[in-house]
Design a protein around this motif. Structure first.
Motif, PDB file in Angstrom:
ATOM      1  N   ILE A   1     -28.413-187.864  10.758  1.00 32.78           N
ATOM      2  CA  ILE A   1     -28.226-186.847   9.717  1.00 32.78           C
ATOM      3  C   ILE A   1     -28.679-187.383   8.362  1.00 32.78           C
ATOM      4  O   ILE A   1     -29.381-186.705   7.614  1.00 32.78           O
ATOM      5  CB  ILE A   1     -26.761-186.381   9.676  1.00 32.78           C
ATOM      6  N   TYR A  25     -22.166-183.037   0.880  1.00 29.69           N
ATOM      7  CA  TYR A  25     -21.325-182.494   1.947  1.00 29.69           C
ATOM      8  C   TYR A  25     -20.758-183.578   2.854  1.00 29.69           C
ATOM      9  O   TYR A  25     -19.967-183.298   3.750  1.00 29.69           O
ATOM     10  CB  TYR A  25     -22.127-181.498   2.797  1.00 29.69           C
ATOM     11  N   TYR A  26     -21.157-184.821   2.647  1.00 27.98           N
ATOM     12  CA  TYR A  26     -20.799-185.879   3.591  1.00 27.98           C
ATOM     13  C   TYR A  26     -19.295-186.105   3.755  1.00 27.98           C
ATOM     14  O   TYR A  26     -18.850-186.363   4.880  1.00 27.98           O
ATOM     15  CB  TYR A  26     -21.505-187.196   3.243  1.00 27.98           C
ATOM     16  N   ALA A  57     -15.264-184.479  10.159  1.00 24.93           N
ATOM     17  CA  ALA A  57     -15.574-183.883  11.462  1.00 24.93           C
ATOM     18  C   ALA A  57     -16.118-184.937  12.431  1.00 24.93           C
ATOM     19  O   ALA A  57     -15.771-184.933  13.615  1.00 24.93           O
ATOM     20  CB  ALA A  57     -16.572-182.747  11.295  1.00 24.93           C
ATOM     21  N   LEU A  58     -16.948-185.838  11.927  1.00 24.94           N
ATOM     22  CA  LEU A  58     -17.518-186.872  12.793  1.00 24.94           C
ATOM     23  C   LEU A  58     -16.473-187.885  13.252  1.00 24.94           C
ATOM     24  O   LEU A  58     -16.634-188.499  14.303  1.00 24.94           O
ATOM     25  CB  LEU A  58     -18.661-187.600  12.076  1.00 24.94           C
ATOM     26  N   LEU A  72     -18.311-183.644   6.356  1.00 26.97           N
ATOM     27  CA  LEU A  72     -18.950-183.994   7.619  1.00 26.97           C
ATOM     28  C   LEU A  72     -18.322-185.251   8.218  1.00 26.97           C
ATOM     29  O   LEU A  72     -18.118-185.331   9.426  1.00 26.97           O
ATOM     30  CB  LEU A  72     -20.451-184.204   7.404  1.00 26.97           C
ATOM     31  N   ARG A  73     -17.993-186.201   7.379  1.00 22.61           N
ATOM     32  CA  ARG A  73     -17.387-187.448   7.846  1.00 22.61           C
ATOM     33  C   ARG A  73     -16.075-187.171   8.558  1.00 22.61           C
ATOM     34  O   ARG A  73     -15.773-187.763   9.586  1.00 22.61           O
ATOM     35  CB  ARG A  73     -17.164-188.397   6.672  1.00 22.61           C
ATOM     36  N   ARG A 110     -21.019-191.611  17.153  1.00 20.97           N
ATOM     37  CA  ARG A 110     -20.682-191.201  15.788  1.00 20.97           C
ATOM     38  C   ARG A 110     -21.646-191.825  14.787  1.00 20.97           C
ATOM     39  O   ARG A 110     -22.163-191.153  13.908  1.00 20.97           O
ATOM     40  CB  ARG A 110     -19.237-191.593  15.480  1.00 20.97           C
ATOM     41  N   LEU A 137     -15.881-177.503   0.773  1.00 30.25           N
ATOM     42  CA  LEU A 137     -17.232-176.967   0.893  1.00 30.25           C
ATOM     43  C   LEU A 137     -17.543-175.981  -0.230  1.00 30.25           C
ATOM     44  O   LEU A 137     -18.681-175.903  -0.700  1.00 30.25           O
ATOM     45  CB  LEU A 137     -17.430-176.313   2.260  1.00 30.25           C
ATOM     46  N   THR A 170     -24.473-189.990  12.485  1.00 25.21           N
ATOM     47  CA  THR A 170     -24.395-190.177  11.039  1.00 25.21           C
ATOM     48  C   THR A 170     -25.735-190.622  10.472  1.00 25.21           C
ATOM     49  O   THR A 170     -26.231-190.054   9.494  1.00 25.21           O
ATOM     50  CB  THR A 170     -23.305-191.208  10.687  1.00 25.21           C
TER      51      THR A 170
END
Length: 179
Positions: free
Chosen positions: A110, A86-87, A93-94, A90-91, A103, A57, A107
């Motif tokens: 977002i 940022y994906y 975390a998802l 995020l990916r 999920r 990040l 996705t």
């Protein structure tokens, strides 16, 4: 081998510079508006896998600031900042969400929300010219573009998964000699 702070900073600096160069090349070629930010986001994978989401990040924030300041094509820079930069974090975390349908719904929600945010920011910066350009071809073309964007984002997600697997299987062993 223990990773020192200077090694972490060096890798983040090199990958950050390469990300900005990719986006500058994408802006110069006029065909990289969506591909260049995706490729730049892929460069977060080694940092994410080696050092965790905090450093990834931080790299994303650094590249975002430099992209907004240096990349002449605003749409390209905003696409990186708001949609795909940022994906990779995020990916990760998802991936922890168990129902796959939930999920994927999150996705795409977002992604579509971020894409709309890009064009709202562009409209705020450049005024009604953006709306006129978007509405020139009509609503069916906008829906088709959003559907095409969703397909491209799905392909980006699959490519990110493949790059992460490849990194674990091959590149991590080769990079241990350097870092």
């Amino acid at each position: 081998m223990r990773k020192t702070e200077s090694q972490k900073i060096a890798l983040c600096g090199v990958l950050g510079a390469l990300s900005v160069v990719l986006m500058l090349v994408g802006a110069a070629l006029q065909v990289g508006t969506y591909a260049a930010p995706m490729f730049a986001a892929f460069l977060l994978v080694p940092v994410l896998e080696e050092y965790g989401p905090r450093y990834a990040l931080l790299l994303y924030a650094m590249v975002s600031i430099l992209a907004v300041l240096l990349v002449p094509e605003t749409e390209l820079a905003l696409f990186y900042v708001l949609v795909v930069g940022y994906y990779p974090v995020l990916r990760r975390a998802l991936r922890k969400l168990k129902p796959a349908a939930l999920r994927w719904a999150l996705t795409f929600l977002i992604f579509n929300g971020a894409t709309v945010a890009v064009y709202l920011v562009l409209a705020a910066v450049f005024g009604p010219v953006i709306w006129q350009e978007l509405m020139a071809d009509g609503m069916p073309v906008l829906v088709l573009l959003l559907a095409t964007g969703n397909l491209a984002f799905f392909l980006c997600d699959r490519a990110l998964a493949a790059i992460t697997r490849y990194y674990h299987l091959v590149l991590r062993k080769r990079l241990k000699h350097f870092f």
